[in-house]
Design an enzyme around this catalytic site. Structure first.
Site, PDB file in Angstrom:
ATOM      1  N   THR A  56       7.253  -7.966  -1.736  1.00 28.41           N
ATOM      2  CA  THR A  56       6.797  -6.640  -1.329  1.00 28.41           C
ATOM      3  C   THR A  56       5.409  -6.633  -0.701  1.00 28.41           C
ATOM      4  O   THR A  56       5.219  -6.134   0.410  1.00 28.41           O
ATOM      5  CB  THR A  56       6.819  -5.696  -2.547  1.00 28.41           C
ATOM      6  OG1 THR A  56       8.159  -5.565  -3.003  1.00 28.41           O
ATOM      7  CG2 THR A  56       6.274  -4.322  -2.187  1.00 28.41           C
TER       8      THR A  56
ATOM      9  N   GLU B 278      -5.222   1.689  -0.103  1.00 31.25           N
ATOM     10  CA  GLU B 278      -6.150   2.169  -1.131  1.00 31.25           C
ATOM     11  C   GLU B 278      -7.484   1.428  -1.096  1.00 31.25           C
ATOM     12  O   GLU B 278      -8.439   1.831  -1.757  1.00 31.25           O
ATOM     13  CB  GLU B 278      -5.532   1.981  -2.517  1.00 31.25           C
ATOM     14  CG  GLU B 278      -4.178   2.621  -2.687  1.00 31.25           C
ATOM     15  CD  GLU B 278      -3.419   1.991  -3.839  1.00 31.25           C
ATOM     16  OE1 GLU B 278      -3.637   2.417  -4.984  1.00 31.25           O
ATOM     17  OE2 GLU B 278      -2.622   1.077  -3.594  1.00 31.25           O
TER      18      GLU B 278
ATOM     19  N   TYR C 214      -1.845   4.599  -5.548  1.00 28.56           N
ATOM     20  CA  TYR C 214      -0.417   4.510  -5.844  1.00 28.56           C
ATOM     21  C   TYR C 214      -0.080   5.036  -7.243  1.00 28.56           C
ATOM     22  O   TYR C 214      -0.738   4.701  -8.228  1.00 28.56           O
ATOM     23  CB  TYR C 214       0.095   3.078  -5.721  1.00 28.56           C
ATOM     24  CG  TYR C 214       1.588   3.001  -5.952  1.00 28.56           C
ATOM     25  CD1 TYR C 214       2.462   3.513  -5.002  1.00 28.56           C
ATOM     26  CD2 TYR C 214       2.103   2.473  -7.117  1.00 28.56           C
ATOM     27  CE1 TYR C 214       3.827   3.486  -5.203  1.00 28.56           C
ATOM     28  CE2 TYR C 214       3.471   2.429  -7.339  1.00 28.56           C
ATOM     29  CZ  TYR C 214       4.329   2.943  -6.373  1.00 28.56           C
ATOM     30  OH  TYR C 214       5.675   2.934  -6.584  1.00 28.56           O
TER      31      TYR C 214
END
Length: 413
Positions: free
Chosen positions: A69, A140, A154
Protein backbone atom coordinates in the site's frame (compact mmCIF):
# COMPACT_ATOMS: atom_id res chain seq x y z
CA UNK A 1 -6.59 31.33 -16.46
CA UNK A 2 -6.95 30.31 -20.10
CA UNK A 3 -8.38 33.01 -22.33
CA UNK A 4 -10.10 32.51 -25.67
CA UNK A 5 -10.33 35.44 -28.09
CA UNK A 6 -13.42 35.87 -30.25
CA UNK A 7 -13.57 38.44 -33.08
CA UNK A 8 -17.09 39.71 -33.82
CA UNK A 9 -17.29 41.61 -37.10
CA UNK A 10 -20.37 43.69 -37.88
CA UNK A 11 -21.58 44.75 -41.31
CA UNK A 12 -20.08 48.18 -40.87
CA UNK A 13 -16.66 46.61 -40.58
CA UNK A 14 -16.27 47.49 -36.94
CA UNK A 15 -14.79 44.62 -34.94
CA UNK A 16 -14.83 44.04 -31.20
CA UNK A 17 -12.61 41.65 -29.29
CA UNK A 18 -14.28 39.74 -26.48
CA UNK A 19 -12.25 37.79 -23.93
CA UNK A 20 -14.07 34.71 -22.76
CA UNK A 21 -12.65 32.73 -19.86
CA UNK A 22 -12.54 28.95 -19.84
CA UNK A 23 -12.87 27.23 -16.53
CA UNK A 24 -9.61 25.94 -15.14
CA UNK A 25 -9.58 22.13 -14.89
CA UNK A 26 -9.74 20.22 -11.64
CA UNK A 27 -8.41 16.70 -11.02
CA UNK A 28 -9.81 14.31 -8.42
CA UNK A 29 -7.49 11.35 -7.88
CA UNK A 30 -9.36 8.51 -6.14
CA UNK A 31 -7.55 5.49 -4.72
CA UNK A 32 -9.53 2.30 -4.06
CA UNK A 33 -7.03 0.35 -1.97
CA UNK A 34 -6.76 -3.34 -2.87
CA UNK A 35 -9.16 -3.11 -5.85
CA UNK A 36 -8.03 -5.97 -8.09
CA UNK A 37 -7.95 -5.51 -11.85
CA UNK A 38 -10.77 -8.02 -12.48
CA UNK A 39 -13.36 -6.94 -9.90
CA UNK A 40 -15.40 -4.82 -12.32
CA UNK A 41 -15.61 -7.62 -14.86
CA UNK A 42 -16.55 -10.13 -12.17
CA UNK A 43 -19.09 -8.08 -10.24
CA UNK A 44 -20.26 -5.46 -12.75
CA UNK A 45 -20.83 -2.56 -10.32
CA UNK A 46 -23.35 -0.20 -11.92
CA UNK A 47 -21.82 3.20 -11.35
CA UNK A 48 -18.17 2.29 -11.86
CA UNK A 49 -19.10 0.39 -15.03
CA UNK A 50 -20.91 3.44 -16.40
CA UNK A 51 -17.95 5.65 -15.46
CA UNK A 52 -15.64 3.33 -17.41
CA UNK A 53 -17.89 3.25 -20.48
CA UNK A 54 -17.88 7.05 -20.62
CA UNK A 55 -14.12 7.38 -20.19
CA UNK A 56 -10.87 5.46 -20.56
CA UNK A 57 -9.78 2.27 -18.85
CA UNK A 58 -6.57 0.26 -18.82
CA UNK A 59 -6.64 -3.51 -19.02
CA UNK A 60 -4.82 -3.24 -15.71
CA UNK A 61 -2.25 -1.07 -13.95
CA UNK A 62 1.01 -2.71 -12.88
CA UNK A 63 2.18 -2.07 -9.33
CA UNK A 64 5.69 -1.12 -8.39
CA UNK A 65 7.68 -3.53 -6.23
CA UNK A 66 6.71 -4.50 -3.63
CA UNK A 67 2.97 -4.52 -4.34
CA UNK A 68 2.16 -2.97 -0.98
CA UNK A 69 0.00 0.00 0.00
CA UNK A 70 2.44 2.71 1.07
CA UNK A 71 5.13 2.32 -1.61
CA UNK A 72 2.58 2.20 -4.42
CA UNK A 73 0.43 5.09 -3.25
CA UNK A 74 3.51 7.21 -2.93
CA UNK A 75 4.74 6.09 -6.35
CA UNK A 76 1.45 7.22 -7.87
CA UNK A 77 1.79 10.51 -5.99
CA UNK A 78 5.38 11.18 -7.12
CA UNK A 79 5.92 9.37 -10.42
CA UNK A 80 8.99 7.71 -8.86
CA UNK A 81 9.63 4.07 -8.09
CA UNK A 82 9.93 3.15 -4.38
CA UNK A 83 13.70 2.71 -4.43
CA UNK A 84 13.96 6.35 -5.50
CA UNK A 85 11.28 8.08 -3.39
CA UNK A 86 12.28 6.13 -0.29
CA UNK A 87 9.06 4.48 0.92
CA UNK A 88 10.33 1.04 -0.03
CA UNK A 89 7.73 -1.00 1.87
CA UNK A 90 5.01 -0.66 4.48
CA UNK A 91 7.69 -1.48 7.05
CA UNK A 92 11.44 -1.07 6.58
CA UNK A 93 14.60 -0.10 8.44
CA UNK A 94 16.65 3.03 7.76
CA UNK A 95 20.24 2.46 8.97
CA UNK A 96 21.08 6.17 8.83
CA UNK A 97 18.15 7.09 11.07
CA UNK A 98 18.53 3.79 12.95
CA UNK A 99 14.77 3.50 13.00
CA UNK A 100 12.10 1.24 11.58
CA UNK A 101 9.44 3.03 9.55
CA UNK A 102 6.03 1.41 9.89
CA UNK A 103 2.62 2.53 8.73
CA UNK A 104 1.30 2.30 12.28
CA UNK A 105 3.88 4.72 13.68
CA UNK A 106 2.03 8.01 13.39
CA UNK A 107 5.02 10.14 14.40
CA UNK A 108 7.00 8.74 11.44
CA UNK A 109 4.15 8.70 8.91
CA UNK A 110 3.73 12.45 9.49
CA UNK A 111 7.49 13.18 9.37
CA UNK A 112 8.33 14.64 5.96
CA UNK A 113 12.02 13.67 6.19
CA UNK A 114 11.14 10.09 5.23
CA UNK A 115 9.61 11.08 1.89
CA UNK A 116 11.50 11.91 -1.31
CA UNK A 117 10.19 13.23 -4.61
CA UNK A 118 7.61 15.95 -5.15
CA UNK A 119 4.05 14.70 -4.55
CA UNK A 120 1.31 16.07 -6.77
CA UNK A 121 -0.16 18.21 -4.01
CA UNK A 122 3.26 19.73 -3.26
CA UNK A 123 3.86 20.46 -6.95
CA UNK A 124 0.42 22.04 -7.22
CA UNK A 125 0.90 24.26 -4.17
CA UNK A 126 4.35 25.31 -5.38
CA UNK A 127 2.78 26.42 -8.65
CA UNK A 128 -0.11 28.40 -7.21
CA UNK A 129 -2.77 25.67 -7.34
CA UNK A 130 -4.46 24.81 -4.07
CA UNK A 131 -4.60 21.11 -3.19
CA UNK A 132 -6.78 19.07 -0.85
CA UNK A 133 -6.55 15.52 0.44
CA UNK A 134 -9.00 13.34 2.28
CA UNK A 135 -6.33 10.75 3.05
CA UNK A 136 -3.47 9.76 0.77
CA UNK A 137 -0.06 8.39 1.69
CA UNK A 138 2.28 11.30 2.42
CA UNK A 139 -0.37 14.02 2.51
CA UNK A 140 -0.16 14.33 6.31
CA UNK A 141 3.56 15.11 6.24
CA UNK A 142 5.26 18.41 5.43
CA UNK A 143 7.24 17.27 2.38
CA UNK A 144 9.70 19.93 1.24
CA UNK A 145 7.96 21.94 3.96
CA UNK A 146 4.61 21.78 2.13
CA UNK A 147 1.26 20.17 2.92
CA UNK A 148 -2.00 20.46 0.96
CA UNK A 149 -4.00 23.58 1.78
CA UNK A 150 -6.71 21.24 3.09
CA UNK A 151 -6.01 17.78 4.52
CA UNK A 152 -6.96 15.34 7.24
CA UNK A 153 -4.88 13.03 9.40
CA UNK A 154 -5.82 9.48 8.55
CA UNK A 155 -8.73 7.99 10.49
CA UNK A 156 -10.19 4.80 9.03
CA UNK A 157 -13.36 5.29 11.08
CA UNK A 158 -14.47 8.21 8.89
CA UNK A 159 -17.17 6.83 6.61
CA UNK A 160 -17.03 7.21 2.85
CA UNK A 161 -19.99 9.58 2.53
CA UNK A 162 -18.35 12.01 4.95
CA UNK A 163 -15.26 12.05 2.75
CA UNK A 164 -17.38 12.56 -0.37
CA UNK A 165 -19.40 15.34 1.27
CA UNK A 166 -16.18 17.19 2.09
CA UNK A 167 -15.03 16.88 -1.52
CA UNK A 168 -18.25 18.63 -2.60
CA UNK A 169 -17.56 21.40 -0.09
CA UNK A 170 -14.10 21.88 -1.54
CA UNK A 171 -15.42 21.97 -5.10
CA UNK A 172 -17.98 24.63 -4.21
CA UNK A 173 -15.53 27.02 -2.58
CA UNK A 174 -14.92 30.42 -4.21
CA UNK A 175 -12.43 30.20 -7.06
CA UNK A 176 -9.73 32.01 -5.11
CA UNK A 177 -9.54 29.31 -2.43
CA UNK A 178 -10.97 26.28 -4.23
CA UNK A 179 -8.60 23.31 -4.56
CA UNK A 180 -8.08 21.99 -8.08
CA UNK A 181 -5.95 18.98 -7.07
CA UNK A 182 -7.93 16.65 -4.80
CA UNK A 183 -6.89 13.20 -3.58
CA UNK A 184 -9.24 10.74 -1.92
CA UNK A 185 -8.73 7.30 -0.41
CA UNK A 186 -11.12 4.40 0.27
CA UNK A 187 -9.93 1.21 1.97
CA UNK A 188 -13.07 -0.96 1.55
CA UNK A 189 -11.78 -3.49 -0.95
CA UNK A 190 -8.46 -3.94 0.83
CA UNK A 191 -10.20 -4.47 4.15
CA UNK A 192 -12.65 -7.07 2.85
CA UNK A 193 -10.05 -8.69 0.60
CA UNK A 194 -7.65 -9.27 3.49
CA UNK A 195 -10.39 -10.66 5.69
CA UNK A 196 -12.00 -13.13 3.28
CA UNK A 197 -9.70 -13.39 0.27
CA UNK A 198 -10.48 -12.09 -3.23
CA UNK A 199 -12.21 -15.32 -4.28
CA UNK A 200 -15.07 -14.93 -1.79
CA UNK A 201 -17.76 -13.85 -4.24
CA UNK A 202 -20.37 -13.05 -1.60
CA UNK A 203 -18.23 -10.87 0.66
CA UNK A 204 -16.31 -9.08 -2.10
CA UNK A 205 -19.45 -8.52 -4.14
CA UNK A 206 -21.43 -7.09 -1.23
CA UNK A 207 -18.72 -4.65 -0.20
CA UNK A 208 -18.16 -3.54 -3.79
CA UNK A 209 -21.88 -2.91 -4.28
CA UNK A 210 -21.88 -0.57 -1.28
CA UNK A 211 -18.74 1.24 -2.41
CA UNK A 212 -20.16 1.57 -5.92
CA UNK A 213 -23.29 3.29 -4.59
CA UNK A 214 -21.17 5.76 -2.62
CA UNK A 215 -18.96 6.53 -5.59
CA UNK A 216 -22.12 6.95 -7.67
CA UNK A 217 -23.11 9.81 -5.37
CA UNK A 218 -19.74 11.42 -6.00
CA UNK A 219 -20.04 11.02 -9.78
CA UNK A 220 -23.54 12.51 -9.87
CA UNK A 221 -22.57 15.37 -7.62
CA UNK A 222 -19.62 16.30 -9.84
CA UNK A 223 -21.93 16.26 -12.88
CA UNK A 224 -24.16 18.85 -11.23
CA UNK A 225 -21.30 21.34 -10.91
CA UNK A 226 -20.45 23.80 -13.63
CA UNK A 227 -16.79 22.83 -13.54
CA UNK A 228 -14.19 21.05 -15.66
CA UNK A 229 -13.51 18.06 -13.42
CA UNK A 230 -11.40 15.09 -14.50
CA UNK A 231 -11.71 12.05 -12.23
CA UNK A 232 -8.98 9.40 -12.16
CA UNK A 233 -9.59 6.16 -10.25
CA UNK A 234 -6.64 3.95 -9.37
CA UNK A 235 -5.68 1.24 -6.94
CA UNK A 236 -2.34 0.37 -5.44
CA UNK A 237 -2.27 -3.41 -5.86
CA UNK A 238 -4.34 -6.53 -6.29
CA UNK A 239 -4.93 -9.46 -3.93
CA UNK A 240 -4.49 -13.24 -3.84
CA UNK A 241 -5.88 -15.99 -1.60
CA UNK A 242 -3.51 -17.45 1.01
CA UNK A 243 -4.52 -20.48 3.07
CA UNK A 244 -3.13 -21.45 6.47
CA UNK A 245 -1.30 -24.36 4.84
CA UNK A 246 0.69 -21.89 2.75
CA UNK A 247 2.22 -20.00 5.66
CA UNK A 248 6.00 -20.15 6.09
CA UNK A 249 7.43 -19.66 9.60
CA UNK A 250 9.88 -16.82 9.19
CA UNK A 251 11.49 -17.14 12.61
CA UNK A 252 12.54 -20.70 11.83
CA UNK A 253 13.80 -19.72 8.40
CA UNK A 254 16.15 -17.01 9.70
CA UNK A 255 17.19 -18.78 12.90
CA UNK A 256 20.90 -18.25 13.48
CA UNK A 257 21.23 -15.41 10.95
CA UNK A 258 23.02 -12.36 12.37
CA UNK A 259 20.75 -9.71 10.97
CA UNK A 260 17.82 -7.43 11.58
CA UNK A 261 14.78 -9.00 9.89
CA UNK A 262 12.05 -6.47 9.08
CA UNK A 263 8.54 -7.13 7.77
CA UNK A 264 6.67 -10.33 6.99
CA UNK A 265 3.99 -11.45 4.56
CA UNK A 266 5.01 -11.57 0.92
CA UNK A 267 8.56 -10.47 1.70
CA UNK A 268 11.02 -9.72 4.46
CA UNK A 269 14.07 -7.44 4.38
CA UNK A 270 17.37 -8.76 5.75
CA UNK A 271 19.75 -6.12 7.14
CA UNK A 272 22.98 -7.96 7.93
CA UNK A 273 25.05 -6.97 10.95
CA UNK A 274 28.08 -7.74 8.77
CA UNK A 275 27.29 -6.96 5.11
CA UNK A 276 30.46 -8.78 4.10
CA UNK A 277 28.71 -12.05 4.94
CA UNK A 278 25.96 -11.53 2.34
CA UNK A 279 26.88 -14.37 -0.01
CA UNK A 280 27.44 -16.81 2.84
CA UNK A 281 24.11 -15.91 4.45
CA UNK A 282 22.35 -16.20 1.10
CA UNK A 283 23.71 -19.71 0.61
CA UNK A 284 22.77 -20.62 4.18
CA UNK A 285 19.18 -19.50 3.61
CA UNK A 286 19.01 -21.34 0.29
CA UNK A 287 19.68 -24.63 2.07
CA UNK A 288 16.27 -24.27 3.72
CA UNK A 289 13.90 -25.49 1.05
CA UNK A 290 10.50 -23.88 0.66
CA UNK A 291 8.22 -21.78 -1.50
CA UNK A 292 10.36 -18.66 -1.38
CA UNK A 293 13.38 -17.05 -3.03
CA UNK A 294 16.44 -15.40 -1.53
CA UNK A 295 17.43 -12.46 -3.70
CA UNK A 296 19.99 -9.68 -3.75
CA UNK A 297 18.15 -6.36 -4.35
CA UNK A 298 20.70 -5.53 -7.06
CA UNK A 299 19.51 -8.59 -9.00
CA UNK A 300 15.80 -7.76 -8.85
CA UNK A 301 14.49 -6.57 -12.20
CA UNK A 302 11.88 -4.37 -10.48
CA UNK A 303 14.50 -2.08 -9.02
CA UNK A 304 16.15 0.54 -11.18
CA UNK A 305 18.42 3.15 -9.60
CA UNK A 306 19.52 1.84 -6.20
CA UNK A 307 21.90 4.71 -5.53
CA UNK A 308 19.48 6.60 -3.28
CA UNK A 309 17.78 4.18 -0.89
CA UNK A 310 19.49 0.78 -1.19
CA UNK A 311 20.21 0.95 2.54
CA UNK A 312 16.47 0.99 3.28
CA UNK A 313 15.89 -2.11 1.14
CA UNK A 314 18.50 -4.20 2.95
CA UNK A 315 21.21 -6.67 1.95
CA UNK A 316 18.88 -9.50 0.97
CA UNK A 317 15.17 -10.01 0.43
CA UNK A 318 13.22 -13.14 1.29
CA UNK A 319 10.42 -13.22 -1.28
CA UNK A 320 7.55 -15.68 -0.91
CA UNK A 321 6.07 -17.39 -3.96
CA UNK A 322 2.64 -16.17 -5.02
CA UNK A 323 0.02 -17.43 -2.58
CA UNK A 324 2.49 -18.15 0.22
CA UNK A 325 3.13 -16.01 3.28
CA UNK A 326 6.01 -15.40 5.66
CA UNK A 327 4.51 -15.57 9.17
CA UNK A 328 6.54 -14.29 12.11
CA UNK A 329 5.83 -17.23 14.40
CA UNK A 330 3.37 -19.96 15.31
CA UNK A 331 1.55 -17.63 17.72
CA UNK A 332 0.62 -15.39 14.81
CA UNK A 333 -0.70 -18.39 12.86
CA UNK A 334 -2.85 -19.42 15.82
CA UNK A 335 -4.41 -15.94 15.93
CA UNK A 336 -5.11 -16.04 12.19
CA UNK A 337 -6.66 -19.49 12.44
CA UNK A 338 -8.95 -18.33 15.24
CA UNK A 339 -10.08 -15.29 13.25
CA UNK A 340 -10.74 -17.43 10.19
CA UNK A 341 -12.93 -19.78 12.21
CA UNK A 342 -14.88 -16.80 13.55
CA UNK A 343 -15.35 -15.40 10.01
CA UNK A 344 -16.14 -18.77 8.47
CA UNK A 345 -13.45 -18.16 5.84
CA UNK A 346 -11.02 -20.62 4.28
CA UNK A 347 -8.40 -18.09 3.17
CA UNK A 348 -7.06 -14.64 3.80
CA UNK A 349 -6.13 -12.16 1.09
CA UNK A 350 -2.55 -10.94 0.76
CA UNK A 351 -0.42 -8.82 -1.58
CA UNK A 352 3.17 -7.64 -1.91
CA UNK A 353 4.19 -10.31 -4.40
CA UNK A 354 5.83 -10.09 -7.82
CA UNK A 355 4.09 -7.23 -9.68
CA UNK A 356 4.12 -9.28 -12.89
CA UNK A 357 1.65 -11.72 -11.34
CA UNK A 358 -1.77 -10.76 -12.72
CA UNK A 359 -3.39 -11.17 -9.29
CA UNK A 360 -1.28 -8.22 -8.11
CA UNK A 361 -2.47 -5.92 -10.91
CA UNK A 362 -4.41 -2.79 -10.01
CA UNK A 363 -6.90 -0.55 -11.87
CA UNK A 364 -6.83 2.67 -13.86
CA UNK A 365 -10.06 4.38 -14.95
CA UNK A 366 -10.35 8.01 -16.05
CA UNK A 367 -13.18 10.27 -17.15
CA UNK A 368 -13.61 13.98 -17.74
CA UNK A 369 -13.75 16.77 -20.29
CA UNK A 370 -10.09 16.23 -21.23
CA UNK A 371 -10.30 12.42 -21.36
CA UNK A 372 -11.29 10.35 -24.38
CA UNK A 373 -14.40 8.17 -23.97
CA UNK A 374 -14.91 4.51 -24.85
CA UNK A 375 -11.17 3.82 -24.90
CA UNK A 376 -9.31 0.79 -23.53
CA UNK A 377 -5.52 0.85 -23.34
CA UNK A 378 -2.89 -1.77 -22.56
CA UNK A 379 -1.59 -2.41 -19.06
CA UNK A 380 1.05 0.08 -17.91
CA UNK A 381 3.26 0.81 -14.90
CA UNK A 382 1.79 3.07 -12.23
CA UNK A 383 4.70 5.54 -12.44
CA UNK A 384 3.01 7.10 -15.49
CA UNK A 385 -0.08 8.48 -13.70
CA UNK A 386 1.86 11.43 -12.29
CA UNK A 387 2.86 13.14 -15.56
CA UNK A 388 -0.69 12.67 -16.88
CA UNK A 389 -2.10 14.63 -13.94
CA UNK A 390 0.58 17.28 -14.37
CA UNK A 391 -0.55 17.68 -17.98
CA UNK A 392 -4.22 17.91 -17.01
CA UNK A 393 -3.50 20.68 -14.52
CA UNK A 394 -0.93 22.51 -16.62
CA UNK A 395 1.82 21.79 -14.10
CA UNK A 396 5.50 21.47 -15.07
CA UNK A 397 6.60 17.83 -15.16
CA UNK A 398 9.70 17.36 -12.99
CA UNK A 399 12.67 16.09 -14.99
CA UNK A 400 13.77 13.59 -12.34
CA UNK A 401 10.67 11.36 -12.26
CA UNK A 402 10.48 7.83 -13.69
CA UNK A 403 7.06 8.28 -15.34
CA UNK A 404 6.71 9.38 -18.97
CA UNK A 405 3.90 11.54 -20.33
CA UNK A 406 3.89 9.76 -23.69
CA UNK A 407 2.54 6.57 -22.10
CA UNK A 408 -0.85 8.07 -21.20
CA UNK A 409 -0.96 11.11 -23.48
CA UNK A 410 -3.02 9.13 -26.07
CA UNK A 411 -5.99 9.11 -23.67
CA UNK A 412 -6.22 12.92 -23.80
CA UNK A 413 -8.59 14.66 -26.22
Amino acid sequence: MIKVVFQIVFLLGISFTILAQEKEPTVILISLDGFRYDYVERFKPENISRFISEGTQAQSMISSFPSKTFPNHYTIATGMRPERHGIVDNTFYDPEKDEVYAIGKRELVTDGSWYGGTPLWVLAEQNGIKAASYFFVGSEAAIQGVRPSYYYDYDGRVNNLTRISKAFEWLQMPDSIRPRMITMYFSDMDDIGHRYGPSDEEQIGARLKKLDAELGALFEGVKSLDQEVNIIIVSDHGMVDVTLENRILLDQLVDGIKARIVNSGALAHVYLLNPGEKEAVKQQLLTKKGRFKIVDPADLEYYGDLSTHADRIGDLIILADLGFYLANDQGYLDVVARRMRMDGSTARGEHGFDPKEKEMHAIFYAKGPQIKSGLTIDSFDNIHVYPLICQLLGLPIPSDIDGKLEVLQPILK
